[in-house]
Design an enzyme around this catalytic site. Structure first.
Site, PDB file in Angstrom:
ATOM      1  N   HIS A 280      47.380  80.231  19.370  1.00 23.27           N
ATOM      2  CA  HIS A 280      46.318  79.502  18.711  1.00 23.27           C
ATOM      3  C   HIS A 280      45.668  78.811  19.745  1.00 23.27           C
ATOM      4  CE1 HIS A 280      49.203  79.726  14.835  1.00 23.27           C
ATOM      5  NE2 HIS A 280      48.591  80.748  14.969  1.00 23.27           N
TER       6      HIS A 280
ATOM      7  N   ALA B 285      65.315  70.180  17.729  1.00 24.92           N
ATOM      8  CA  ALA B 285      65.131  70.874  18.772  1.00 24.92           C
ATOM      9  C   ALA B 285      65.613  70.515  20.133  1.00 24.92           C
ATOM     10  CB  ALA B 285      63.659  71.549  18.901  1.00 24.92           C
TER      11      ALA B 285
ATOM     12  N   CYS C 254      26.835  71.290  24.779  1.00 25.01           N
ATOM     13  CA  CYS C 254      27.198  72.142  26.032  1.00 25.01           C
ATOM     14  C   CYS C 254      25.943  71.498  27.087  1.00 25.01           C
ATOM     15  CB  CYS C 254      26.641  73.525  25.589  1.00 25.01           C
ATOM     16  SG  CYS C 254      26.708  74.597  27.268  1.00 25.01           S
TER      17      CYS C 254
END
Ligand code: OAD
Length: 230
Positions: A109, A222, A138
């Site tokens: 992703h 986890a 930019c």
């Protein structure tokens, strides 16, 4: 199963970074202001309100910059060292796996530290937090920059996706950790691995659609389960 496996593939999701303090997408804590990620992580949302979408990403960038990898990330980096053929496929856009020492990481992703110009396609790595100008422009052409992440409805980066597929097909064991296994096509990887003969191990705090299909389903945080497994 892990000891016998010389080829191991791992798929991670937001749950492995949760104990570091990075908010997950779904479930409690997944909301930002009153918005759901599905309302913000889309090209349409960005077109409608780039500032709002950027404010959310800027908030996530600040969270990620302020936290450290946790024992789940470190256990996976250690597992890589112990396994001859190893691939870590992640849906996370943070860099906590790399910071924990993981080497072969495929980001399905994208990467929250990358900025892409919507005009001239210029890309840059930018770790400024918070960003000084929102939305960022930019430096070459002045067009709007977007976060270097994949939004709903967009294709995955081709290289990372094909590498992930190859890893899933070759794996003896496929370990899935901290993902709701709801977002396609990432959620199909465990099934691709299983169809190709891999055993499936799932680590999650809650049950997921994958749990009934897993050979072993380990329920817990986890950051505790993965180090124990190791
Ligand atoms: P989700 O937020 O959908 O799911 C997180 C999963 O981790 C859930 O299944 C939780 O039960 C579990 N979980 C939470 N904390 C945990 C912990 N400490 N230990 C173990 N498990 C834990 O996140 P993802 O599955 O990663 O995509 O979401 C997939 C994609 O949807 C994301 O990459 C993002 C999102 O929208 C895009 O933005 C394109």
């Amino acid at each position: 199963m892990l000891e016998a496996a010389t080829n191991l593939a791992v798929l991670t999701g937001a749950g492995v970074s949760e104990e570091s303090g990075v908010p997950t997408f779904r479930g409690p804590g997944g909301l930002w202001r009153q918005f759901r990620p599905e309302q913000l992580a889309t090209p349409q949302a960005f077109e409608r309100d780039p500032l709002l979408v950027w404010e959310w990403y800027d908030w996530r960038r600040q969270k990620i910059a302020a936290v450290e990898p946790n024992p789940a990330h470190r256990a996976l980096a250690e597992l890589e060292k112990r396994t001859p053929e190893f691939a870590l496929i992640t849906q996370n856009v943070d860099d906590l796996h790399e910071r924990a020492g993981s080497r072969r990481v495929y980001h399905l992703h994208g990467n929250i530290w990358l900025l892409h110009c919507m005009g001239c396609q210029w890309q840059e790595r930018n770790r400024e937090v918070p960003l000084s100008t929102l939305p960022p422009r930019c430096r070459h052409c002045g067009a709007l920059m977007r976060p270097g992440v994949v939004w709903f409805g967009e294709p995955l980066p081709r290289k990372a996706w094909s590498a992930a597929n190859e890893a899933a097909e070759a794996a003896h064991v496929f370990l899935v950790a901290g993902t709701s296994a709801l977002v396609q096509p990432a959620a199909s990887l465990p099934l691709i691995a299983r169809d190709a003969g891999a055993r499936l191990i799932e680590v999650n705090r809650d049950e997921t659609p994958l749990s009934p299909l897993a050979d072993v389903s380990l329920r817990g945080p986890a950051g505790e389960v993965l180090p124990q497994l190791l």
